[in-house]
Design a protein around this motif. Sequence first.
Motif, short mmCIF file in Angstrom:
data_model
loop_
_atom_site.label_atom_id
_atom_site.label_comp_id
_atom_site.label_asym_id
_atom_site.label_seq_id
_atom_site.Cartn_x
_atom_site.Cartn_y
_atom_site.Cartn_z
N VAL A 102 6.74 -5.93 -11.96
CA VAL A 102 5.32 -5.59 -11.84
C VAL A 102 5.25 -4.08 -11.72
CG1 VAL A 102 3.22 -5.88 -10.48
CG2 VAL A 102 4.90 -7.74 -10.56
N SER A 103 4.35 -3.45 -12.48
CA SER A 103 4.21 -2.00 -12.37
C SER A 103 2.74 -1.61 -12.49
CB SER A 103 5.04 -1.28 -13.43
OG SER A 103 4.61 -1.65 -14.72
N VAL A 104 2.40 -0.51 -11.83
CA VAL A 104 1.05 0.03 -11.86
C VAL A 104 1.08 1.32 -12.66
CG1 VAL A 104 -0.81 0.99 -10.46
CG2 VAL A 104 0.42 -1.03 -9.66
N ASP A 105 0.22 1.39 -13.67
CA ASP A 105 0.15 2.60 -14.51
C ASP A 105 -0.47 3.75 -13.73
OD1 ASP A 105 1.21 1.08 -16.54
OD2 ASP A 105 -0.74 0.60 -17.38
N THR A 106 -1.71 3.57 -13.31
CA THR A 106 -2.42 4.58 -12.53
C THR A 106 -2.88 3.91 -11.25
OG1 THR A 106 -3.21 5.51 -14.61
CG2 THR A 106 -4.26 6.29 -12.60
N PRO A 107 -2.40 4.32 -10.11
CA PRO A 107 -2.69 3.63 -8.85
C PRO A 107 -4.18 3.45 -8.59
CG PRO A 107 -1.10 5.37 -8.53
CD PRO A 107 -1.58 5.49 -9.94
N LEU A 108 -4.52 2.21 -8.27
CA LEU A 108 -5.84 1.79 -7.83
C LEU A 108 -6.99 2.07 -8.79
CD1 LEU A 108 -5.52 2.71 -4.08
CD2 LEU A 108 -4.98 0.56 -5.20
N THR A 109 -6.73 2.61 -9.98
CA THR A 109 -7.80 2.83 -10.94
C THR A 109 -7.44 2.30 -12.32
OG1 THR A 109 -6.95 5.02 -11.49
CG2 THR A 109 -8.64 4.91 -9.79
N VAL A 128 0.83 -1.20 0.00
CA VAL A 128 0.00 0.00 0.00
C VAL A 128 0.87 1.25 0.00
CG1 VAL A 128 -1.69 1.32 1.36
CG2 VAL A 128 -2.00 -1.13 1.03
N GLU A 129 1.94 1.26 0.81
CA GLU A 129 2.85 2.40 0.84
C GLU A 129 3.48 2.68 -0.52
OE1 GLU A 129 4.53 2.21 5.44
OE2 GLU A 129 5.73 1.38 3.82
N MET A 130 3.70 1.63 -1.30
CA MET A 130 4.33 1.77 -2.61
C MET A 130 3.32 1.99 -3.73
SD MET A 130 7.50 1.76 -2.22
CE MET A 130 8.42 1.67 -0.73
N GLY A 131 2.04 2.12 -3.38
CA GLY A 131 1.02 2.37 -4.40
C GLY A 131 0.63 1.14 -5.19
N LEU A 132 0.86 -0.03 -4.61
CA LEU A 132 0.54 -1.30 -5.26
C LEU A 132 -0.70 -1.92 -4.59
CD1 LEU A 132 4.21 -2.51 -5.41
CD2 LEU A 132 2.83 -1.87 -7.38
N PRO A 133 -1.43 -2.78 -5.28
CA PRO A 133 -2.61 -3.38 -4.68
C PRO A 133 -2.25 -4.29 -3.51
CG PRO A 133 -2.28 -4.19 -6.93
CD PRO A 133 -1.24 -3.16 -6.68
N ASN A 134 -3.11 -4.29 -2.48
CA ASN A 134 -2.78 -4.98 -1.23
C ASN A 134 -2.83 -6.49 -1.31
OD1 ASN A 134 -5.54 -5.39 -1.30
ND2 ASN A 134 -5.98 -4.26 0.56
N ASN A 135 -3.39 -7.07 -2.35
CA ASN A 135 -3.44 -8.53 -2.47
C ASN A 135 -2.56 -9.02 -3.62
OD1 ASN A 135 -4.42 -10.97 -1.38
ND2 ASN A 135 -5.91 -11.15 -3.03
N LEU A 136 -1.54 -8.26 -3.94
CA LEU A 136 -0.62 -8.63 -5.01
C LEU A 136 0.18 -9.88 -4.63
CD1 LEU A 136 0.49 -7.89 -7.78
CD2 LEU A 136 2.15 -6.41 -6.64
N LEU A 137 0.48 -10.04 -3.35
CA LEU A 137 1.20 -11.21 -2.86
C LEU A 137 0.33 -11.93 -1.83
CD1 LEU A 137 4.69 -9.52 -2.46
CD2 LEU A 137 4.03 -11.17 -4.22
N PRO A 138 -0.61 -12.74 -2.28
CA PRO A 138 -1.54 -13.42 -1.37
C PRO A 138 -0.92 -14.68 -0.76
CG PRO A 138 -2.07 -14.00 -3.61
CD PRO A 138 -0.91 -13.03 -3.67
N LEU A 139 0.07 -14.49 0.07
CA LEU A 139 0.87 -15.60 0.57
C LEU A 139 0.35 -16.14 1.89
CD1 LEU A 139 4.28 -13.95 -0.24
CD2 LEU A 139 3.07 -15.64 -1.61
N LYS A 140 0.59 -17.43 2.11
CA LYS A 140 0.24 -18.10 3.37
C LYS A 140 1.47 -18.87 3.85
CE LYS A 140 -4.21 -17.14 3.10
NZ LYS A 140 -4.50 -15.81 3.46
N GLY A 141 1.57 -19.03 5.14
CA GLY A 141 2.68 -19.81 5.70
C GLY A 141 4.01 -19.09 5.62
N ILE A 142 4.00 -17.80 5.90
CA ILE A 142 5.24 -17.02 5.84
C ILE A 142 6.04 -17.24 7.12
CG2 ILE A 142 6.23 -14.71 5.59
CD1 ILE A 142 3.55 -13.88 4.27
N GLU A 143 7.30 -17.56 6.98
CA GLU A 143 8.18 -17.73 8.13
C GLU A 143 8.90 -16.44 8.48
OE1 GLU A 143 10.77 -20.98 6.99
OE2 GLU A 143 9.52 -22.37 8.13
N GLU A 144 9.32 -15.70 7.42
CA GLU A 144 10.14 -14.51 7.64
C GLU A 144 9.96 -13.54 6.47
OE1 GLU A 144 14.47 -14.93 8.76
OE2 GLU A 144 14.71 -14.10 6.74
#
Length: 161
Positions: free
Chosen positions: A110-117, A30-46
């Motif tokens: 991965v790049s976003v042209d226009t954030p969130l729209t 979110v801080e970088m202007g990218l969608p919040n579910n871009l990395l839908p990961l589970k089981g993260i250790e670190e």
Amino acid sequence: MSVVTQNIRANAEIFYGDEICQEKIKLRLVEMGLPNNLLPLKGIEECGYVKDTGFVWIRLKNEMKYNNEKIKKVTSYTKEITAFMEKFKIKKLTGVKSKELLMWIPLSEVSVDTPLTGKITFRTSSGLYKSYPVSAFQIEDVKKEAIGASVAKEAQVVKEV
């Protein structure tokens, strides 16, 4: 063999455990202007982040696959994912592949042209690319409040110290 050296670790914010790492990853996206579910990961250790360079890494307990129903694509994640993050972009991405027809294609940017729209574009090192609506990687959820509360809590901890 891991690309995350002791030198990198010495200059990084490092977090351990699935819950806190998921929160930190979503916050960083979110801080970088990218969608919040871009990395839908589970089981993260670190997970770790080097602010000076934008280098991030994520270590998973096991390799995993994620089926994005919105775009009808399957993405594969290795046990270690690395990248350099900057505003609206992820560069030098490793550990992520997308299935196209019958082949797994490694993604490198991965790049976003226009954030969130607008559109989000995924590129390979060979120059191939594909774009999708940003909304396909964005989830609206109650965790936004939790992320905001986490940021406020961290600010409070910094002030207390």
